[in-house]
Scaffold this motif. Structure first.
Motif, mmCIF file in Angstrom:
data_model
loop_
_atom_site.group_PDB
_atom_site.id
_atom_site.type_symbol
_atom_site.label_atom_id
_atom_site.label_comp_id
_atom_site.label_asym_id
_atom_site.label_seq_id
_atom_site.Cartn_x
_atom_site.Cartn_y
_atom_site.Cartn_z
ATOM 1 N N ALA A 161 0.842 -1.208 0.000
ATOM 2 C CA ALA A 161 0.000 0.000 0.000
ATOM 3 C C ALA A 161 0.872 1.251 0.000
ATOM 4 O O ALA A 161 0.588 2.216 -0.719
ATOM 5 N N ARG A 162 1.947 1.248 0.783
ATOM 6 C CA ARG A 162 2.836 2.414 0.838
ATOM 7 C C ARG A 162 3.489 2.663 -0.522
ATOM 8 O O ARG A 162 3.583 3.804 -0.980
ATOM 9 N N LEU A 163 3.916 1.594 -1.178
ATOM 10 C CA LEU A 163 4.543 1.760 -2.489
ATOM 11 C C LEU A 163 3.547 2.260 -3.531
ATOM 12 O O LEU A 163 3.863 3.125 -4.345
ATOM 13 N N VAL A 164 2.326 1.711 -3.512
ATOM 14 C CA VAL A 164 1.304 2.152 -4.470
ATOM 15 C C VAL A 164 0.952 3.613 -4.217
ATOM 16 O O VAL A 164 0.883 4.427 -5.140
ATOM 17 N N LEU A 165 0.734 3.975 -2.937
ATOM 18 C CA LEU A 165 0.332 5.337 -2.610
ATOM 19 C C LEU A 165 1.477 6.332 -2.765
ATOM 20 O O LEU A 165 1.257 7.542 -2.748
ATOM 21 N N GLY A 166 2.702 5.834 -2.956
ATOM 22 C CA GLY A 166 3.841 6.710 -3.211
ATOM 23 C C GLY A 166 3.771 7.347 -4.585
ATOM 24 O O GLY A 166 4.437 8.356 -4.837
ATOM 25 N N ASP A 189 -0.822 -9.839 -2.350
ATOM 26 C CA ASP A 189 -0.305 -11.176 -2.628
ATOM 27 C C ASP A 189 -0.223 -11.419 -4.136
ATOM 28 O O ASP A 189 0.712 -12.054 -4.624
ATOM 29 N N GLY A 190 -1.183 -10.874 -4.888
ATOM 30 C CA GLY A 190 -1.157 -11.013 -6.342
ATOM 31 C C GLY A 190 -0.030 -10.225 -6.985
ATOM 32 O O GLY A 190 0.411 -10.551 -8.085
ATOM 33 N N MET A 191 0.444 -9.184 -6.304
ATOM 34 C CA MET A 191 1.545 -8.382 -6.835
ATOM 35 C C MET A 191 2.897 -8.862 -6.315
ATOM 36 O O MET A 191 3.930 -8.318 -6.697
ATOM 37 N N ARG A 192 2.888 -9.880 -5.447
ATOM 38 C CA ARG A 192 4.127 -10.384 -4.850
ATOM 39 C C ARG A 192 5.058 -10.896 -5.940
ATOM 40 O O ARG A 192 4.623 -11.555 -6.877
ATOM 41 N N GLY A 193 6.326 -10.567 -5.822
ATOM 42 C CA GLY A 193 7.312 -10.992 -6.802
ATOM 43 C C GLY A 193 7.494 -10.000 -7.934
ATOM 44 O O GLY A 193 8.393 -10.126 -8.733
ATOM 45 N N GLY A 194 6.628 -8.983 -7.975
ATOM 46 C CA GLY A 194 6.765 -7.949 -8.996
ATOM 47 C C GLY A 194 7.434 -6.711 -8.419
ATOM 48 O O GLY A 194 8.036 -6.748 -7.351
ATOM 49 N N GLU A 195 7.316 -5.616 -9.129
ATOM 50 C CA GLU A 195 7.893 -4.354 -8.676
ATOM 51 C C GLU A 195 6.838 -3.269 -8.742
ATOM 52 O O GLU A 195 5.990 -3.258 -9.629
ATOM 53 N N ILE A 196 6.894 -2.360 -7.766
ATOM 54 C CA ILE A 196 6.023 -1.192 -7.749
ATOM 55 C C ILE A 196 6.933 0.016 -7.701
ATOM 56 O O ILE A 196 7.712 0.175 -6.762
ATOM 57 N N PRO A 254 10.997 -3.846 -5.338
ATOM 58 C CA PRO A 254 10.464 -5.194 -5.356
ATOM 59 C C PRO A 254 9.456 -5.414 -4.228
ATOM 60 O O PRO A 254 9.607 -4.878 -3.137
ATOM 61 N N VAL A 255 8.403 -6.180 -4.528
ATOM 62 C CA VAL A 255 7.448 -6.580 -3.523
ATOM 63 C C VAL A 255 7.927 -7.922 -2.968
ATOM 64 O O VAL A 255 8.355 -8.783 -3.737
ATOM 65 N N ASP A 256 7.854 -8.087 -1.660
ATOM 66 C CA ASP A 256 8.381 -9.285 -0.999
ATOM 67 C C ASP A 256 7.926 -10.555 -1.706
ATOM 68 O O ASP A 256 6.771 -10.669 -2.113
ATOM 69 N N ILE A 257 8.831 -11.511 -1.828
ATOM 70 C CA ILE A 257 8.466 -12.767 -2.485
ATOM 71 C C ILE A 257 8.454 -13.933 -1.524
ATOM 72 O O ILE A 257 8.034 -15.021 -1.876
ATOM 73 N N ASP A 258 8.887 -13.770 -0.271
ATOM 74 C CA ASP A 258 8.867 -14.896 0.669
ATOM 75 C C ASP A 258 7.436 -15.174 1.088
ATOM 76 O O ASP A 258 6.655 -14.292 1.292
ATOM 77 N N ARG A 259 7.107 -16.408 1.142
ATOM 78 C CA ARG A 259 5.755 -16.804 1.542
ATOM 79 C C ARG A 259 5.826 -17.452 2.895
ATOM 80 O O ARG A 259 4.993 -17.953 3.448
#
Length: 202
Positions: free
Chosen positions: A24-29, A186-193, A197-202
């Motif tokens: 959310a912080r990355l998107v709202l940035g 979770d759907g954006m996990r592994g991508g970049e905003i 990078p959005v965390d990829i560890d599950r």
């Protein structure tokens, strides 16, 4: 590992909450998505507040004979913490739901534009907005709408058992919006905003 219910991932760890907060912080940035969140939050707050006072808005604010300044004062006093329509707890919950709607819709807009959106992510957001509309405004009015909906399936009396005068509906709205934000993150996990990078560890 996050738990699943009927094959749907649920946030059960603090890392899941951190994922939502970071996404959310990355998107709202991004200024455009921050503007989407702000406009959606104000629009949903206005929808919740004005829908509970339609007759007053129609008769006094829109069609009244009062001077424009007085009509604007009446309109402003319908909002929480400005007028006396809501108690402190109800006003706080209303602002939280409106803010969550704004963040959720900004995340949906980002996900649709950048990645495409799955039905799983969009369904939770729609459920959260519906529950917010039922419970975030006047608790009695939200409860009355819910009684009508539940009476269609023969369970209209269940709302009378609510101990917090309908604030439970707002809590359900926050849960639904939180789940929607988690599924989007979770759907954006592994991508970049915005290059991060959005965390990829599950």
């Amino acid at each position: 590992m996050s738990r699943t219910l009927a094959g749907v991932r649920l946030p059960t760890r603090t890392t899941d909450l951190r994922l939502v907060a970071r996404t959310a912080r990355l998107v709202l940035g991004g200024p455009a998505y921050a503007a989407v969140a702000l406009v959606a939050a104000v629009a949903s707050l206005s929808l919740f507040v004005l829908s509970q006072n339609l007759r007053l808005v129609a008769d006094v604010v829109v069609g009244g004979a009062l001077p424009l300044g007085n009509r604007l004062v009446v309109l402003a006093e319908l909002y929480p913490f400005v007028g006396s329509s809501y108690g402190p707890l109800q006003g706080l919950v209303l602002l939280l739901v409106a803010g969550a709607v704004g963040v959720d819709l900004a995340m949906v807009a980002y996900h649709v534009r950048e990645h495409g959106l799955s039905a799983e992510g969009g369904g939770g957001g729609a459920l959260g907005v519906l529950l917010g509309a039922l419970g975030a405004g006047c608790a009695a009015c939200g409860s009355a709408v819910l009684v009508g909906l539940l009476s269609l399936v023969g369970a209209g009396g269940l709302v009378l058992l609510l101990p917090f005068e309908g604030l439970e509906l707002s809590a359900l709205a926050l849960v639904a919006l939180g789940l929607s934000m988690y599924w989007l993150a979770d759907g954006m996990r592994g991508g970049e905003i915005r290059g991060c990078p959005v965390d990829i560890d599950r």
